[in-house]
Design a protein around this motif. Structure first.
Motif, mmCIF file in Angstrom:
data_model
loop_
_atom_site.group_PDB
_atom_site.id
_atom_site.type_symbol
_atom_site.label_atom_id
_atom_site.label_comp_id
_atom_site.label_asym_id
_atom_site.label_seq_id
_atom_site.Cartn_x
_atom_site.Cartn_y
_atom_site.Cartn_z
ATOM 1 N N UNK A 1 0.833 -1.204 0.000
ATOM 2 C CA UNK A 1 0.000 0.000 0.000
ATOM 3 C C UNK A 1 0.869 1.257 0.000
ATOM 4 N N UNK A 2 1.935 1.245 0.769
ATOM 5 C CA UNK A 2 2.854 2.386 0.824
ATOM 6 C C UNK A 2 3.508 2.614 -0.535
ATOM 7 N N UNK A 3 3.958 1.549 -1.162
ATOM 8 C CA UNK A 3 4.596 1.663 -2.477
ATOM 9 C C UNK A 3 3.612 2.220 -3.502
ATOM 10 N N UNK A 4 2.392 1.740 -3.479
ATOM 11 C CA UNK A 4 1.375 2.216 -4.426
ATOM 12 C C UNK A 4 1.085 3.695 -4.188
ATOM 13 N N UNK A 5 0.897 4.087 -2.942
ATOM 14 C CA UNK A 5 0.605 5.488 -2.633
ATOM 15 C C UNK A 5 1.753 6.414 -3.034
ATOM 16 N N UNK A 6 2.964 6.012 -2.737
ATOM 17 C CA UNK A 6 4.126 6.830 -3.105
ATOM 18 C C UNK A 6 4.218 6.960 -4.619
ATOM 19 N N UNK A 7 3.971 5.886 -5.332
ATOM 20 C CA UNK A 7 4.026 5.925 -6.798
ATOM 21 C C UNK A 7 2.954 6.839 -7.381
ATOM 22 N N UNK A 8 1.743 6.729 -6.879
ATOM 23 C CA UNK A 8 0.641 7.549 -7.394
ATOM 24 C C UNK A 8 0.892 9.024 -7.085
ATOM 25 N N UNK A 9 1.258 9.323 -5.860
ATOM 26 C CA UNK A 9 1.501 10.714 -5.476
ATOM 27 C C UNK A 9 2.692 11.278 -6.250
ATOM 28 N N UNK A 10 3.723 10.493 -6.412
ATOM 29 C CA UNK A 10 4.886 10.933 -7.190
ATOM 30 C C UNK A 10 4.512 11.222 -8.638
ATOM 31 N N UNK A 11 3.702 10.369 -9.225
ATOM 32 C CA UNK A 11 3.255 10.587 -10.602
ATOM 33 C C UNK A 11 2.434 11.857 -10.734
ATOM 34 N N UNK A 12 1.551 12.100 -9.776
ATOM 35 C CA UNK A 12 0.744 13.322 -9.812
ATOM 36 C C UNK A 12 1.611 14.572 -9.655
ATOM 37 N N UNK A 13 2.572 14.523 -8.749
ATOM 38 C CA UNK A 13 3.465 15.664 -8.563
ATOM 39 C C UNK A 13 4.303 15.921 -9.806
ATOM 40 N N UNK A 14 4.774 14.865 -10.439
ATOM 41 C CA UNK A 14 5.562 15.021 -11.659
ATOM 42 C C UNK A 14 4.712 15.625 -12.777
ATOM 43 N N UNK A 15 3.470 15.178 -12.921
ATOM 44 C CA UNK A 15 2.579 15.714 -13.952
ATOM 45 C C UNK A 15 2.301 17.200 -13.707
ATOM 46 N N UNK A 16 2.097 17.580 -12.459
ATOM 47 C CA UNK A 16 1.857 18.983 -12.138
ATOM 48 C C UNK A 16 3.086 19.828 -12.450
ATOM 49 N N UNK A 17 4.260 19.333 -12.113
ATOM 50 C CA UNK A 17 5.504 20.049 -12.399
ATOM 51 C C UNK A 17 5.701 20.200 -13.907
ATOM 52 N N UNK A 18 5.419 19.145 -14.648
ATOM 53 C CA UNK A 18 5.565 19.174 -16.103
ATOM 54 C C UNK A 18 4.645 20.238 -16.714
ATOM 55 N N UNK A 19 3.414 20.334 -16.233
ATOM 56 C CA UNK A 19 2.489 21.352 -16.721
ATOM 57 C C UNK A 19 2.990 22.756 -16.369
ATOM 58 N N UNK A 20 3.551 22.902 -15.187
ATOM 59 C CA UNK A 20 4.104 24.190 -14.767
ATOM 60 C C UNK A 20 5.236 24.623 -15.696
#
Length: 58
Positions: free
Chosen positions: A6-25
């Motif tokens: 569960x921790x690995x999945x959450x870290x992966x999902x949150x990391x992906x969302x943060x990366x997508x937001x940074x890319x849009x920025x």
């Protein structure tokens, strides 16, 4: 489901969302920069056209 999975999945999902937001920025910043350069280029071209008209009159 084990807590480690569960921790690995959450870290992966949150990391992906943060990366997508940074890319849009970054894309937004590049777009703003390009628009500013386009406007400066158009101003320079207008000034050069005016100079050319002045030279043609001579």
């Amino acid at each position: 489901m084990p807590i480690s999975v569960l921790t690995i999945v959450l870290v992966s999902v949150i990391g992906g969302l943060l990366y997508a937001a940074y890319e849009q920025h970054v894309k937004l910043q590049i777009s703003k920069n390009n628009n500013q350069q386009d406007s400066e280029t158009q101003q320079q071209m207008a000034a050069l056209k005016n100079e050319l008209k002045s030279l043609k009159k001579l």
